[in-house]
Design a protein around this motif. Structure first.
Motif, mmCIF file in Angstrom:
data_model
loop_
_atom_site.group_PDB
_atom_site.id
_atom_site.type_symbol
_atom_site.label_atom_id
_atom_site.label_comp_id
_atom_site.label_asym_id
_atom_site.label_seq_id
_atom_site.Cartn_x
_atom_site.Cartn_y
_atom_site.Cartn_z
ATOM 1 N N GLY A 39 -37.469 -23.462 -45.360
ATOM 2 C CA GLY A 39 -36.743 -22.400 -44.651
ATOM 3 C C GLY A 39 -37.727 -21.226 -44.251
ATOM 4 O O GLY A 39 -37.334 -20.198 -44.193
ATOM 5 N N THR A 40 -39.038 -21.473 -44.058
ATOM 6 C CA THR A 40 -40.037 -20.419 -43.750
ATOM 7 C C THR A 40 -40.592 -20.755 -42.441
ATOM 8 O O THR A 40 -40.524 -21.754 -41.943
ATOM 9 N N GLY A 41 -41.064 -19.429 -41.850
ATOM 10 C CA GLY A 41 -42.001 -19.712 -40.567
ATOM 11 C C GLY A 41 -43.241 -20.256 -40.904
ATOM 12 O O GLY A 41 -43.759 -20.005 -41.945
ATOM 13 N N SER A 42 -44.008 -20.652 -39.765
ATOM 14 C CA SER A 42 -45.651 -21.095 -40.173
ATOM 15 C C SER A 42 -46.354 -19.754 -40.740
ATOM 16 O O SER A 42 -47.222 -20.125 -41.566
ATOM 17 N N GLY A 43 -46.137 -18.534 -40.150
ATOM 18 C CA GLY A 43 -46.992 -17.471 -40.698
ATOM 19 C C GLY A 43 -46.790 -17.257 -42.129
ATOM 20 O O GLY A 43 -47.685 -17.070 -42.918
ATOM 21 N N SER A 44 -45.391 -17.403 -42.708
ATOM 22 C CA SER A 44 -45.108 -17.119 -44.108
ATOM 23 C C SER A 44 -45.549 -18.452 -44.904
ATOM 24 O O SER A 44 -46.029 -18.063 -45.787
ATOM 25 N N PHE A 45 -45.339 -19.512 -44.255
ATOM 26 C CA PHE A 45 -46.041 -20.555 -45.144
ATOM 27 C C PHE A 45 -47.400 -20.415 -45.417
ATOM 28 O O PHE A 45 -48.024 -20.568 -46.610
#
Length: 193
Positions: A39-45
């Protein structure tokens, strides 16, 4: 305008990623799968796991190592550690069908990572060898106290249990039937009686 990538709770994300890796394996799991599962975006991941997919996979298998360390603690504190090992195997027969189909993420990783990623392969092998040593140490103590009649070298019996574990994780996919699995488990556990 996009906000700053969020830093997430690593343990929670790793558990979600681990489930996907467990079902699909490392190679078949895409970044899209990981982003959807966590449930994360690529930036957060990537803010959380700078090493990307490989880093989160490594952390996922290291979480299994932690589970084995907790099991080791239980063995050390138990008055009947050999019974805990036997129950560990016996409980596999009663697992849910999805659990049977997933098998063991560590054993799966050893097989999948051969010729794919030597670092991840060795990480998984190391964990299985630690479990093997845990089995061998417990068997040695049981032999020393006369609780096991089998006088085969404890290291060989520990390796036998790891062989049994890896084979059982294939067998449970073939026959996810508690009765069939229980029969096979009891037959194999007779070696450490």
């Amino acid at each position: 305008m996009r906000g700053r990538p969020t830093q997430h709770n690593n343990k929670h994300l790793i558990e979600k990623a681990q489930d996907i890796f467990w079902k699909k394996g490392y190679t078949a799991t895409s970044m899209g799968d990981l982003l959807e599962a966590t449930g994360t975006g690529s930036g957060s991941f990537y803010n959380t796991f700078k090493g990307g997919k490989k880093e989160v996979f490594r952390k996922a298998i290291l979480q299994r190592r932690e589970a084995f360390h907790l099991f080791q603690k239980g063995l050390n504190e138990s008055e009947a550690p050999l019974d805990l090992i036997k129950d560990f195997f016996r409980n596999i027969a009663d697992a849910e069908n999805e659990t049977h189909l997933k098998g063991c993420i560590i054993a799966n990783s050893v097989v999948e990572m051969t010729f794919v990623d030597q670092d991840l392969e060795m990480e998984a092998i190391t964990i299985l060898k630690e479990v093997e040593q845990m089995f061998s140490d417990t068997i040695q103590k049981a032999q020393d106290s006369g609780k096991i009649q089998n006088r085969t070298d404890a290291k060989i019996l520990g390796r036998y249990l790891i062989t049994f574990w890896c084979g059982l994780n294939t067998l449970r996919r073939m026959y996810p039937d508690p009765d069939i699995l229980q029969q096979q488990i009891e037959m194999q556990l007779a070696a450490i009686s």
